[in-house]
Motif scaffolding. Sequence first.
Motif, short mmCIF file in Angstrom:
data_model
loop_
_atom_site.label_atom_id
_atom_site.label_comp_id
_atom_site.label_asym_id
_atom_site.label_seq_id
_atom_site.Cartn_x
_atom_site.Cartn_y
_atom_site.Cartn_z
N UNK A 220 0.80 -1.22 -0.10
CA UNK A 220 0.05 0.06 0.17
C UNK A 220 0.92 1.30 -0.11
N UNK A 221 0.50 2.29 -0.62
CA UNK A 221 1.21 3.43 -0.85
C UNK A 221 1.51 4.38 0.30
N UNK A 222 0.72 4.17 1.43
CA UNK A 222 1.15 4.93 2.85
C UNK A 222 0.80 4.07 3.65
N UNK B 88 11.17 12.66 -1.07
CA UNK B 88 11.21 11.91 -2.54
C UNK B 88 9.77 11.64 -3.18
N UNK B 89 9.69 12.17 -4.29
CA UNK B 89 8.30 11.87 -4.88
C UNK B 89 8.52 10.28 -5.56
N UNK B 90 7.07 9.81 -5.45
CA UNK B 90 6.93 8.47 -6.27
C UNK B 90 8.07 7.32 -5.98
N UNK B 91 8.28 7.23 -4.78
CA UNK B 91 9.24 6.33 -4.26
C UNK B 91 8.81 6.28 -2.77
N UNK B 92 8.98 5.09 -2.01
CA UNK B 92 8.75 5.11 -0.52
C UNK B 92 9.88 5.95 0.18
N UNK B 93 9.51 6.82 0.82
CA UNK B 93 10.44 7.81 1.75
C UNK B 93 9.56 8.08 2.89
N UNK B 94 10.38 8.43 3.94
CA UNK B 94 9.95 8.73 5.36
C UNK B 94 9.17 10.01 5.17
N UNK B 95 8.18 10.20 6.34
CA UNK B 95 7.51 11.57 6.64
C UNK B 95 7.41 11.53 8.08
N UNK B 96 7.09 12.54 8.52
CA UNK B 96 6.94 13.17 10.04
C UNK B 96 5.91 14.10 10.26
N UNK B 97 5.05 13.95 11.01
CA UNK B 97 4.06 15.06 11.60
C UNK B 97 4.26 15.15 12.97
N UNK B 98 3.87 16.16 13.63
CA UNK B 98 3.64 16.47 15.13
C UNK B 98 2.79 17.53 15.15
N UNK B 99 1.68 17.00 16.09
CA UNK B 99 0.55 17.96 16.35
C UNK B 99 0.36 17.80 17.96
N UNK B 100 -0.02 18.86 18.53
CA UNK B 100 -0.49 18.87 19.89
C UNK B 100 -1.90 18.70 20.03
N UNK B 101 -1.97 17.85 21.04
CA UNK B 101 -3.66 17.29 21.20
C UNK B 101 -3.87 17.15 22.46
N UNK B 102 -5.13 17.49 23.12
CA UNK B 102 -5.42 17.31 24.60
C UNK B 102 -5.56 15.92 24.79
N UNK C 60 5.83 7.35 9.62
CA UNK C 60 5.76 6.49 8.77
C UNK C 60 6.52 6.57 7.19
N UNK C 61 5.90 5.86 6.13
CA UNK C 61 6.62 6.28 4.99
C UNK C 61 5.41 6.24 4.01
N UNK C 62 5.67 6.80 2.50
CA UNK C 62 4.58 7.17 1.45
C UNK C 62 5.32 6.91 0.27
N UNK C 63 4.66 6.45 -0.76
CA UNK C 63 5.04 6.68 -2.03
C UNK C 63 4.45 7.73 -2.79
N UNK C 64 4.41 8.99 -2.61
CA UNK C 64 3.39 10.07 -2.73
C UNK C 64 3.84 10.84 -3.85
#
Length: 309
Positions: free
Chosen positions: A212-214, A263-277, A233-237
């Motif tokens: 799966x792509x994500x 990197x586009x159209x190949x599996x590469x890492x991503x990172x998200x940071x979000x503050x939540x209660x 995670x990683x995604x091919x986006x």
Amino acid sequence: MRSLIRSVAAAATFGLVLTGCAVAPYAPAPGQPVAPGQPGAPGQPSESGQPTPSSSASTTPSTSASPGSSEPVQDAYVYFPRASSRGVRLGREVRPVEQDDPLVGALEAMIAGPLDPDYTTRWDADTTVNEVTTSGGVTTVDLSADARDGGGMSVQQAAAQADQLVWTVTEFVGAETKVMLTIDGTPAGRLWGAVTWDEPRARDIDPLGARVLVSVDTPTEGARVSSPVVITGDAAAHEANVPWRVLDAAGAVVADGFTATDAPIEFAPYRIEVTLPPGEYTIEVREDDISDGEGFRPDIDTRRFVVEG
């Protein structure tokens, strides 16, 4: 991940704070796996400047011990089939395995089944890992006769189950290594009424056709975390764009935005940071739909987690 993130906070009622408009170089949160290609990942220099032990696995040792055991553990990528609009593909989970024999631990986790309810496994739960050996570019996995159970699969399901084992094994021994399956010491041959495994098998040469792509790696399903929450995670986006949103326990969107891989159209890492209660949440990361609904339904991966106060 480089400073490519742009994020949009939603539901100001919750007082959410998003970070990511100017992101520092990739650094995983303590206890989270190091993404492939990042410092400290297997095959990459660690902070000490020395390479990690394996040049191809996607795991990194942990200093913790498994529950009820004094054995140190490390994180491992374990693959599981899941349905997608493109057919049966492989998703992955980060699972803790004991460091003394991590590949066997990963195979046992694969057989036991996924934590994410969107993933599946058809391995008989009574299957045991007899032995794993590597010689001459081939890793041989010997399983008990229970591995033959699980009939009634389609050809596509059976092929995905074979790929599941190959991808899980080659995370440790290298993507170029072939995998042979034996049952109680003899070649597996015909399996599940749909595939034949009588010679070593390689990974699919095109990961875009196998996975799966994500994928969401952390938090793991059901994890209890503190805020701010770091999602990796990683995604091919397409164009490296990865849309995401966070849902609360009622299904309302409380934060959303876009992040980017390097990197586009190949599996590469991503990172998200979000503050939540404090509360129960689901992170949903999806493939960017460049067809505007005219093509395949975009791949989506989710994880449920709890933010503690």
